[in-house]
Scaffold this motif. Structure first.
Motif, mmCIF file in Angstrom:
data_model
loop_
_atom_site.group_PDB
_atom_site.id
_atom_site.type_symbol
_atom_site.label_atom_id
_atom_site.label_comp_id
_atom_site.label_asym_id
_atom_site.label_seq_id
_atom_site.Cartn_x
_atom_site.Cartn_y
_atom_site.Cartn_z
ATOM 1 N N ASP A 69 0.465 -1.196 0.134
ATOM 2 C CA ASP A 69 0.165 -0.143 0.026
ATOM 3 C C ASP A 69 0.704 1.179 -0.136
ATOM 4 O OD1 ASP A 69 -2.986 0.935 0.567
ATOM 5 O OD2 ASP A 69 -1.653 2.495 2.176
ATOM 6 N N TYR A 122 -1.918 -0.878 -4.938
ATOM 7 C CA TYR A 122 -2.812 -1.384 -4.289
ATOM 8 C C TYR A 122 -3.527 -2.647 -4.866
ATOM 9 C CZ TYR A 122 -1.909 3.828 -3.621
ATOM 10 O OH TYR A 122 -1.677 5.026 -3.004
ATOM 11 N N GLN A 123 -3.583 -2.732 -5.539
ATOM 12 C CA GLN A 123 -4.363 -4.345 -5.730
ATOM 13 C C GLN A 123 -4.308 -5.695 -5.182
ATOM 14 O OE1 GLN A 123 -4.835 -3.892 -10.127
ATOM 15 N NE2 GLN A 123 -6.945 -4.649 -10.143
ATOM 16 N N PHE A 133 -4.258 -5.584 -2.070
ATOM 17 C CA PHE A 133 -5.563 -5.668 -0.740
ATOM 18 C C PHE A 133 -5.515 -7.337 -1.720
ATOM 19 C CE2 PHE A 133 -9.919 -6.953 -1.800
ATOM 20 C CZ PHE A 133 -10.772 -6.008 -0.245
ATOM 21 N N TYR A 148 -4.235 -8.680 1.853
ATOM 22 C CA TYR A 148 -5.252 -8.147 2.868
ATOM 23 C C TYR A 148 -5.743 -9.920 2.915
ATOM 24 C CZ TYR A 148 -3.484 -3.836 3.716
ATOM 25 O OH TYR A 148 -2.933 -2.528 3.414
ATOM 26 N N ASP A 149 -6.377 -9.982 1.634
ATOM 27 C CA ASP A 149 -7.585 -10.782 1.753
ATOM 28 C C ASP A 149 -7.382 -12.269 1.636
ATOM 29 O OD1 ASP A 149 -9.886 -11.572 0.898
ATOM 30 O OD2 ASP A 149 -8.931 -13.136 -0.997
ATOM 31 N N LEU A 160 -11.700 0.114 5.576
ATOM 32 C CA LEU A 160 -10.017 -0.627 4.856
ATOM 33 C C LEU A 160 -9.171 -1.266 5.308
ATOM 34 C CD1 LEU A 160 -8.275 -1.210 2.230
ATOM 35 C CD2 LEU A 160 -8.728 1.231 2.400
ATOM 36 N N SER A 210 -6.818 -5.098 6.870
ATOM 37 C CA SER A 210 -5.898 -4.587 6.397
ATOM 38 C C SER A 210 -4.489 -4.590 7.706
ATOM 39 C CB SER A 210 -5.593 -3.335 5.830
ATOM 40 O OG SER A 210 -5.648 -2.593 6.707
ATOM 41 N N TYR A 241 -9.713 4.667 1.202
ATOM 42 C CA TYR A 241 -10.275 3.853 0.396
ATOM 43 C C TYR A 241 -10.124 4.512 -1.459
ATOM 44 C CZ TYR A 241 -13.906 7.650 -0.341
ATOM 45 O OH TYR A 241 -14.671 8.976 -1.023
ATOM 46 N N TYR A 268 -9.096 1.724 -3.924
ATOM 47 C CA TYR A 268 -9.405 0.357 -3.630
ATOM 48 C C TYR A 268 -10.988 0.539 -3.681
ATOM 49 C CZ TYR A 268 -5.287 -0.791 -1.299
ATOM 50 O OH TYR A 268 -3.848 -0.468 -0.394
ATOM 51 N N GLU A 271 -12.590 -3.054 -4.963
ATOM 52 C CA GLU A 271 -12.225 -3.684 -4.037
ATOM 53 C C GLU A 271 -13.311 -3.890 -3.211
ATOM 54 O OE1 GLU A 271 -8.476 -3.695 -6.554
ATOM 55 O OE2 GLU A 271 -9.840 -2.219 -5.063
#
Length: 610
Positions: free
Chosen positions: A293, A298-299, A302, A305-306, A481, A485, A584, A587, A590
């Motif tokens: 981040d 960013y992708q 995320f 994080y997922d 978000l 994270s 945000y 994102y 997402e």
């Protein structure tokens, strides 16, 4: 996300816990029935003999056959637990220990083993229950107190943990390197860095080659911003344990603290590709996402994080306790109504002790920043995340001698023998705050910033009708978000899934609006974004609301040397910045699944979606 009801397995199917027993003789059995009398049986004798001869498979078969006939046979359960524990099968070991402790609550060794196992997997609340019972069973046993010390330290109650560690020192009556290191970590979590450093030095003098001691010391120096010393200690830790993945994770964190993001990500990539095949754990995925981040990827962030959340759910089996959360909120809304509150008493105000300032807000909304700001003032001490409000919700029925649960137990306040009930609750809270080190000498106020205390604004206002309540607000998409994270357990485990974070946020914010409609609160909403836009005027407004004179030191909260025991500990050592405001926006794709859930709250708070 609400999980669907679990399907009941067939009675003859192997139990999912992995014990080796059929479900009907294991987790599907009614364990409220008393155990069979302990008996010596041929199967048990043969199993013990097989174990002694190293024939583990034969011993296991004999024990399972015996437990199929007598599933509450304690000696057989103990022997099967020893086998599963030796095989490092954590889930069946935990199931069997729970069974043993339930059937024999006075089994000290099983109680201690269960507390240790639960602590190791991070189930601190459950571990605490059994550690407390271990102390009750053996108040002069050093291991029982050591367990309480470890659990209380990690549960953000280090003052209680310190008491138990010092009790161990009294019981052992000699210097102990491991205990000194444990106490050092505890004191570090209290922000008593110099005392902790001396204990680490003493521990290393006694035993210089204990990896966990050197590694813990390195983490403390990183916390205290002594990055060069932290690096030296990590080098020493790696010499003691070459290739240790926790050291590599700590190096990645250290690289991140010193803005060397590329090197940090490269280290985490090495861990992910490690030949041991374990990949990254939840904390490592989270760290990687935060680094990506900061690099503007960013992708990928995320996705990290997922992956962290999916790994966490797989490891713990834990999901959002949606029904429990909704039930509590509905009961609070049903009890705290204007008509009922108009005839409920309020606690009186004590002028002889420091008073609380409640800094409330959803996790990651800016509460730590505001606490660091306020506690730079000489008249305000830091209480941090005090667990007492939540503790009170459990013990209020007993304190009011009520057959009802909280909040319905407050109906007993109308009885003549409970007219001072709220004063007693107030005094319990103040005493616990003092015991937990929240009150500094010379301070008139202390902070309590336990996340989601806003769930209990009704209770707070009954006990402290004049206490300032500062509610931190932030764009809901930024909040969700940021929670996603980070690794958090607050709020019925809502943080384990993106959608459940959003749903819990909406649930809690709706309850806050209910409290504001139905009762009088000394309440100040403060937007995180407003503080970033105009720090001084907003800090002056907060100070005026509390009732203390403005102090310029509060504008330099990053210079506050106090250690903040939250996920924000690193951020609040930096000057106020705006890169987390409206984060945000990077994102939006997402976050699309939760925008419909959050939209009403977003617009109600005066925000938009850009």
């Amino acid at each position: 996300m609400t999980s669907s009801p679990a399907q009941v397995p067939p009675a003859d199917a192997p139990c999912a816990c992995g014990s080796g027993l059929r479900n009907v003789r294991c987790c599907g059995l009614d364990w409220s029935v008393a155990p069979e009398a302990t008996r010596e049986t041929p199967e048990l004798d043969r199993a013990r003999a097989a174990l002694g001869a190293g024939a583990v498979a034969e011993a296991t078969r004999l024990l399972i056959d015996l437990l199929e006939k007598f599933p509450r046979h304690l000696d057989a359960l103990r022997s099967l637990y020893q086998i599963r524990s030796a095989e490092n099968q954590a889930m069946p070991a935990e199931v069997l220990l729970n069974r043993i402790v339930r059937l024999d609550p006075n089994d000290l060794s099983a109680t201690q083993a269960l507390a240790s196992l639960l602590f190791a997997k991070g189930a601190l609340a459950e571990a605490e229950i059994h550690a407390r019972n271990a102390v009750r069973l053996a108040p002069a046993d050093a291991q029982s107190h050591n367990l309480m010390g470890m659990i209380m330290t990690e549960a953000h109650r280090p003052q209680v943990g310190e008491y138990h560690y010092r009790r161990v020192m009294e019981l052992l009556g000699a210097s102990n390197a491991i205990l000194s290191a444990n106490l050092a970590w505890n004191l570090k979590n209290q922000g008593r860095i110099e005392e902790a450093r001396k204990l680490y030095e003493a521990s290393v003098r006694l035993e210089p080659n204990v990896f966990q001691t050197v590694y813990g010391w390195a983490q403390m120096e990183e916390t205290d911003r002594n990055f060069a010393r932290a690096r030296e200690l990590l080098d020493a830790a790696e010499r003691l344990s070459p290739g240790n993945r926790t050291v590599r994770l700590a190096r990645a964190v250290l690289h991140g603290r010193t803005k060397n993001f590329q090197s940090a990500v490269a280290l985490l990539d090495e861990i992910e590709r490690s030949p041991d095949g374990n990949g990254l754990g939840p904390l490592e995925w989270t760290e990687k996402g935060q680094l990506l981040d900061k690099m503007g990827r960013y992708q990928e962030a995320f996705a990290a994080y997922d992956s962290g959340k999916r790994t966490l759910r797989a490891m713990t089996g834990q999901t959002y306790l949606a029904d429990e959360a909704r039930d509590l909120v509905e009961r609070l809304r049903g009890f705290f109504t204007a008509s009922r509150l108009s005839i409920l008493p309020r606690a009186s105000v004590r002028n002889d002790v420091a008073q609380p300032i409640f800094i409330v807000g959803f996790p990651r909304s800016g509460t730590t920043m505001v606490e660091q700001t306020l506690t730079a003032h000489p008249r305000i001490s830091a209480g941090d995340e005090l667990p007492t409000i939540n503790e009170l919700t459990a013990i209020i029925p007993r304190m009011l001698n009520s057959p009802l649960a909280y909040p319905e137990a407050f109906a007993d306040l109308w009885l003549g023998d409970q007219i001072e009930g709220l004063d007693n609750l107030r005094d319990y809270y103040l005493q616990r705050a003092r015991q937990l080190g929240a009150v500094r000498k010379g301070a008139s106020w202390f902070t309590d910033k336990m996340p989601l205390n806003e769930t209990h604004l009704g209770l707070i206002a009954l006990m402290f009708p004049q206490a300032p309540i500062i509610h931190l607000l932030r764009h809901p998409l930024d909040v969700v978000l940021s929670v996603f994270s980070n690794h958090l357990t607050h709020g019925f485990y809502c943080a384990y899934d993106l959608e459940s974070i959003a749903r819990h946020y909406v649930l809690v914010m709706g309850l806050v609006e209910h409290y504001r409609r139905e009762m009088t609160l000394r309440y100040l909403p403060v937007r995180y974004e407003d503080i970033v836009d105009d720090q001084e005027s907003n800090v002056r407004k907060i100070m005026s609301f509390v009732g203390v004179p403005f102090d310029k030191r509060c504008l330099n909260f990053h210079e506050n040397r106090r250690y903040a025991r939250t996920a924000s500990y690193a951020q609040v050592t930096e000057k106020l910045y705006d890169r987390s405001r409206y984060r945000y926006r990077a994102y939006l794709k997402e976050l699309a699944p939760v925008i419909p859930i959050l939209e009403p709250a977003i617009y109600a708070l005066g925000y938009t979606i850009d």
